[in-house]
Design a protein around this motif. Structure first.
Motif, PDB file in Angstrom:
ATOM      1  N   ALA A 121       0.839  -1.191   0.000  1.00 45.15           N
ATOM      2  CA  ALA A 121       0.000   0.000   0.000  1.00 45.15           C
ATOM      3  C   ALA A 121       0.879   1.247   0.000  1.00 45.15           C
ATOM      4  O   ALA A 121       1.952   1.274   0.606  1.00 45.15           O
ATOM      5  N   GLU A 122       0.425   2.301  -0.678  1.00 47.24           N
ATOM      6  CA  GLU A 122       1.213   3.529  -0.768  1.00 47.24           C
ATOM      7  C   GLU A 122       1.546   4.113   0.611  1.00 47.24           C
ATOM      8  O   GLU A 122       2.713   4.481   0.854  1.00 47.24           O
ATOM      9  N   LYS A 141      -5.800   4.573   2.877  1.00 50.30           N
ATOM     10  CA  LYS A 141      -6.524   5.846   2.927  1.00 50.30           C
ATOM     11  C   LYS A 141      -5.612   7.043   3.161  1.00 50.30           C
ATOM     12  O   LYS A 141      -5.694   8.052   2.444  1.00 50.30           O
ATOM     13  N   ARG A 142      -4.748   6.953   4.181  1.00 50.82           N
ATOM     14  CA  ARG A 142      -4.014   8.166   4.575  1.00 50.82           C
ATOM     15  C   ARG A 142      -2.769   7.808   5.367  1.00 50.82           C
ATOM     16  O   ARG A 142      -2.771   6.873   6.172  1.00 50.82           O
ATOM     17  N   GLY A 147      -4.738  11.432  -4.720  1.00 46.60           N
ATOM     18  CA  GLY A 147      -5.348  12.555  -5.411  1.00 46.60           C
ATOM     19  C   GLY A 147      -6.616  12.162  -6.154  1.00 46.60           C
ATOM     20  O   GLY A 147      -6.988  10.979  -6.242  1.00 46.60           O
ATOM     21  N   TYR A 148      -7.255  13.152  -6.722  1.00 47.26           N
ATOM     22  CA  TYR A 148      -8.574  12.972  -7.356  1.00 47.26           C
ATOM     23  C   TYR A 148      -8.560  11.860  -8.401  1.00 47.26           C
ATOM     24  O   TYR A 148      -9.482  11.046  -8.462  1.00 47.26           O
ATOM     25  N   PHE A 149      -7.532  11.812  -9.236  1.00 48.07           N
ATOM     26  CA  PHE A 149      -7.487  10.839 -10.319  1.00 48.07           C
ATOM     27  C   PHE A 149      -6.704   9.572  -9.952  1.00 48.07           C
ATOM     28  O   PHE A 149      -6.567   8.678 -10.788  1.00 48.07           O
ATOM     29  N   ASP A 150      -6.186   9.511  -8.741  1.00 43.88           N
ATOM     30  CA  ASP A 150      -5.309   8.390  -8.360  1.00 43.88           C
ATOM     31  C   ASP A 150      -6.113   7.259  -7.731  1.00 43.88           C
ATOM     32  O   ASP A 150      -5.942   6.925  -6.564  1.00 43.88           O
ATOM     33  N   ASP A 151      -7.012   6.663  -8.531  1.00 43.66           N
ATOM     34  CA  ASP A 151      -7.819   5.555  -8.014  1.00 43.66           C
ATOM     35  C   ASP A 151      -6.961   4.343  -7.666  1.00 43.66           C
ATOM     36  O   ASP A 151      -7.297   3.585  -6.757  1.00 43.66           O
ATOM     37  N   GLU A 152      -5.861   4.159  -8.368  1.00 46.25           N
ATOM     38  CA  GLU A 152      -5.002   2.993  -8.109  1.00 46.25           C
ATOM     39  C   GLU A 152      -4.514   2.989  -6.668  1.00 46.25           C
ATOM     40  O   GLU A 152      -4.619   1.982  -5.968  1.00 46.25           O
ATOM     41  N   ALA A 153      -3.997   4.113  -6.195  1.00 44.20           N
ATOM     42  CA  ALA A 153      -3.396   4.150  -4.863  1.00 44.20           C
ATOM     43  C   ALA A 153      -4.432   4.056  -3.756  1.00 44.20           C
ATOM     44  O   ALA A 153      -4.109   3.638  -2.647  1.00 44.20           O
ATOM     45  N   ARG A 154      -5.689   4.435  -4.043  1.00 46.94           N
ATOM     46  CA  ARG A 154      -6.704   4.428  -2.991  1.00 46.94           C
ATOM     47  C   ARG A 154      -7.451   3.093  -2.926  1.00 46.94           C
ATOM     48  O   ARG A 154      -8.323   2.915  -2.084  1.00 46.94           O
ATOM     49  N   PHE A 161      -7.755  -0.884  -2.269  1.00 46.68           N
ATOM     50  CA  PHE A 161      -7.050  -1.931  -1.531  1.00 46.68           C
ATOM     51  C   PHE A 161      -6.623  -3.080  -2.445  1.00 46.68           C
ATOM     52  O   PHE A 161      -5.506  -3.601  -2.331  1.00 46.68           O
ATOM     53  N   GLU A 162      -7.503  -3.519  -3.337  1.00 40.73           N
ATOM     54  CA  GLU A 162      -7.176  -4.665  -4.192  1.00 40.73           C
ATOM     55  C   GLU A 162      -5.904  -4.424  -5.003  1.00 40.73           C
ATOM     56  O   GLU A 162      -5.166  -5.364  -5.309  1.00 40.73           O
ATOM     57  N   TYR A 163      -5.639  -3.172  -5.344  1.00 48.95           N
ATOM     58  CA  TYR A 163      -4.494  -2.894  -6.200  1.00 48.95           C
ATOM     59  C   TYR A 163      -3.167  -2.983  -5.463  1.00 48.95           C
ATOM     60  O   TYR A 163      -2.106  -2.912  -6.082  1.00 48.95           O
ATOM     61  N   THR A 164      -3.215  -3.119  -4.129  1.00 51.01           N
ATOM     62  CA  THR A 164      -1.970  -3.444  -3.435  1.00 51.01           C
ATOM     63  C   THR A 164      -1.436  -4.788  -3.920  1.00 51.01           C
ATOM     64  O   THR A 164      -0.223  -5.019  -3.922  1.00 51.01           O
ATOM     65  N   PHE A 165      -2.350  -5.684  -4.322  1.00 49.47           N
ATOM     66  CA  PHE A 165      -1.933  -6.973  -4.873  1.00 49.47           C
ATOM     67  C   PHE A 165      -1.289  -6.782  -6.248  1.00 49.47           C
ATOM     68  O   PHE A 165      -0.282  -7.418  -6.576  1.00 49.47           O
ATOM     69  N   ASP A 166      -1.841  -5.899  -7.070  1.00 49.13           N
ATOM     70  CA  ASP A 166      -1.231  -5.602  -8.371  1.00 49.13           C
ATOM     71  C   ASP A 166       0.204  -5.110  -8.185  1.00 49.13           C
ATOM     72  O   ASP A 166       1.105  -5.487  -8.940  1.00 49.13           O
ATOM     73  N   ARG A 167       0.391  -4.255  -7.196  1.00 44.61           N
ATOM     74  CA  ARG A 167       1.740  -3.741  -6.931  1.00 44.61           C
ATOM     75  C   ARG A 167       2.692  -4.867  -6.531  1.00 44.61           C
ATOM     76  O   ARG A 167       3.850  -4.889  -6.945  1.00 44.61           O
ATOM     77  N   HIS A 168       2.189  -5.763  -5.688  1.00 43.93           N
ATOM     78  CA  HIS A 168       3.017  -6.904  -5.307  1.00 43.93           C
ATOM     79  C   HIS A 168       3.370  -7.744  -6.529  1.00 43.93           C
ATOM     80  O   HIS A 168       4.529  -8.136  -6.721  1.00 43.93           O
ATOM     81  N   VAL A 169       2.388  -8.027  -7.362  1.00 44.28           N
ATOM     82  CA  VAL A 169       2.627  -8.849  -8.555  1.00 44.28           C
ATOM     83  C   VAL A 169       3.657  -8.192  -9.477  1.00 44.28           C
ATOM     84  O   VAL A 169       4.520  -8.880 -10.050  1.00 44.28           O
ATOM     85  N   GLU A 170       3.608  -6.883  -9.625  1.00 52.87           N
ATOM     86  CA  GLU A 170       4.588  -6.185 -10.461  1.00 52.87           C
ATOM     87  C   GLU A 170       6.011  -6.463  -9.971  1.00 52.87           C
ATOM     88  O   GLU A 170       6.904  -6.800 -10.768  1.00 52.87           O
TER      89      GLU A 170
END
Length: 327
Positions: A128-129, A250-251, A268-275, A277-286
């Motif tokens: 997570a960010e 979240k913060r 930020g407003y357009f940063d849906d990826e960082a907000r 939770f599921e995409y923490t898995f995408d980051r791990h996979v990368e």
């Protein structure tokens, strides 16, 4: 192994859909099969991601020929399929918890080591960010020497047959996170309650001591709700400052001692990826695929799952014996 990695997913449950989503959408991977125990559900999941359903692991391996397999099965059903896949010389990414038994964990790790296999576990909270930024701040000395740290997390239950499911399958993230941020835990003292479900310990509170001399606490519960604000909180307090991680993605708030101003990260407003939770898995996979292609160890080796399990068993022993237990 070509430029496009062939990946198969074992498990057709809820979080298994995240495995299928990731590997079906990446341009450098091909989802070549989904294996499940229920033929109907497995067929439906495979159809949703335009791949082949299987109900037999060996058939999947022989026909789909995956370069990498991911395992996402019910929490207490990990051991036999994982061991079988390792004995077929398959590189693996497995979901937490690794297993519930230390003997089983040791068998899996020994099998993987004897075959030189890539063996990763998905402890995705690390990616997570706010967590990545918190780790960087701690490592840079912004907090000074860490003095205490707290993890609190709880929501709806995911009951199995183990009386310690909350600890082993959910709070594993907290055990891993506190060590990831603050270093090794060397002793634990625990309290638990089964007041809402006799025989199953749905809430626990643990006092921790780190090898550094810092202290900490972990509160984990199934007697709460993910609908509540502030479901998850991590606090790390040092001699020079403090940081708070709220709801994993979240913060992050970083404060310096004596300074009423704060530094805050939020997506930020357009940063849906960082907000998300599921995409923490995408980051791990990368990160994981980069290590896999380079022939390196995974970013989170399965031995980290064994470490968290060892701490969980020490917590159980502390509660049962009414004493602090060294790890």
């Amino acid at each position: 192994m070509g430029d496009v990695l062939r990946v198969a997913v074992v498990g057709a449950g809820g979080w298994g859909a995240q495995h299928a989503r990731i590997f079906s959408r990446r341009r450098d991977t091909e989802l070549v099969g989904i294996a499940g125990r229920d033929p109907g559900r497995t067929a439906a999941r495979a159809a949703a991601f335009d791949t082949t359903p299987y109900t037999d692991l060996d058939t999947m391996l022989d026909e789909a020929r995956p370069d990498l397999v991911t395992v996402c099965l019910p929490n207490e059903a990990h051991f036999e399929p994982t061991l079988h896949l390792l004995r077929r010389d398959v590189p693996l990414l497995v979901e937490k918890p690794l297993v519930f038994s230390l003997d089983e964990a040791d068998k899996l790790l020994a099998e993987a080591a004897s075959r030189g296999l890539f063996f990763a576990i998905n402890l995705n909270h690390r990616f997570a960010e706010p967590v990545a930024r918190a780790k960087a701040a701690i490592d840079a000395g912004e907090l000074g020497d860490v003095v205490f740290a707290t993890w609190r997390f709880g929501g709806e239950p995911n009951f199995g047959t183990s009386p310690h499911a909350n600890l082993i399958e959910t709070q594993v993230h907290g055990i891993d996170m506190l060590e990831h941020l603050c270093g090794p835990i060397d002793s634990v003292a625990a309290q638990m309650t089964d007041m809402t479900r006799p025989g199953t310990y749905t809430t626990l509170a643990v006092a921790l001591r780190f090898s550094s001399g810092a202290v900490g606490s972990l509160v984990g519960t199934y007697d709460s709700s993910y609908a509540y604000p502030g479901t998850h909180l991590v606090e790390v307090n040092g001699t020079r400052g403090r940081l708070l991680i709220e709801d994993t993605v979240k913060r992050l708030t970083v404060s310096a001692a004596g300074d009423p101003t704060r530094r805050v990260w939020e997506a930020g407003y357009f940063d849906d990826e960082a907000r998300t939770f599921e995409y923490t898995f995408d980051r791990h996979v990368e990160r994981l695929l980069g290590a896999f292609r380079a022939g390196e160890e995974p970013p989170v080796h399965a031995r980290e799952g064994r470490r968290a399990l060892a701490l969980a068993h020490a917590i159980i022993r502390s509660f049962e014996e009414g004493a602090r237990v060294a790890v």
